[in-house]
Design a protein around this motif. Structure first.
Motif, PDB file in Angstrom:
ATOM      1  N   SER A   1       2.770   1.685  -3.543  1.00 25.04           N
ATOM      2  CA  SER A   1       2.049   2.255  -4.283  1.00 25.04           C
ATOM      3  C   SER A   1       1.206   3.613  -4.162  1.00 25.04           C
ATOM      4  CB  SER A   1       0.745   1.158  -4.242  1.00 25.04           C
ATOM      5  OG  SER A   1       0.250   1.225  -3.617  1.00 25.04           O
ATOM      6  N   TYR A   2       1.124   4.044  -3.492  1.00 22.74           N
ATOM      7  CA  TYR A   2       0.895   4.720  -3.263  1.00 22.74           C
ATOM      8  C   TYR A   2       1.587   5.814  -3.029  1.00 22.74           C
ATOM      9  CZ  TYR A   2      -0.576   9.342  -0.005  1.00 22.74           C
ATOM     10  OH  TYR A   2      -0.335  10.778  -0.146  1.00 22.74           O
TER      11      TYR A   2
ATOM     12  N   ALA B   1       0.818  -1.640  -0.015  1.00 20.52           N
ATOM     13  CA  ALA B   1       0.433  -0.129  -0.429  1.00 20.52           C
ATOM     14  C   ALA B   1       1.375   1.543  -0.535  1.00 20.52           C
ATOM     15  CB  ALA B   1      -0.740  -0.012   1.469  1.00 20.52           C
TER      16      ALA B   1
END
Length: 91
Positions: free
Chosen positions: A20-21, A17
């Motif tokens: 990817s952010y 997460a």
């Protein structure tokens, strides 16, 4: 299934997460710095949520704003302010 495996899966999900952010929002030359900042922010949030969950239920209420959709029935602004005053030690 062992708890170590579950912790590892959660850690990998958090890593995915964060990466990817960061990859979608930061320029390529700042990826490592932004990723570290994102992880630091996630850890801080996790620590604060863990501290809040460790409180007894009556103390948790003092942190729920009356306009929140998750407030309990009968939770009013007056009760919120009273709980905050009691929690903060103000008169």
């Amino acid at each position: 299934m062992s708890w170590t495996f579950v912790r590892g899966v959660r850690w990998l999900a958090g890593l995915h997460a964060d990466l990817s952010y960061t990859a979608n929002r930061a320029p390529i030359q700042h990826l490592l710095r932004e990723w570290r900042a994102q992880r630091r922010a996630r850890r801080l949030l996790d620590d604060r949520l863990a501290a809040w969950r460790a409180l007894p239920p009556e103390d948790q209420l003092g942190f729920i704003h009356p306009a929140s959709p998750t407030k309990p029935p009968g939770w009013t602004l007056e009760r919120y302010k009273e709980t905050q005053r009691r929690r903060d030690g103000a008169n």
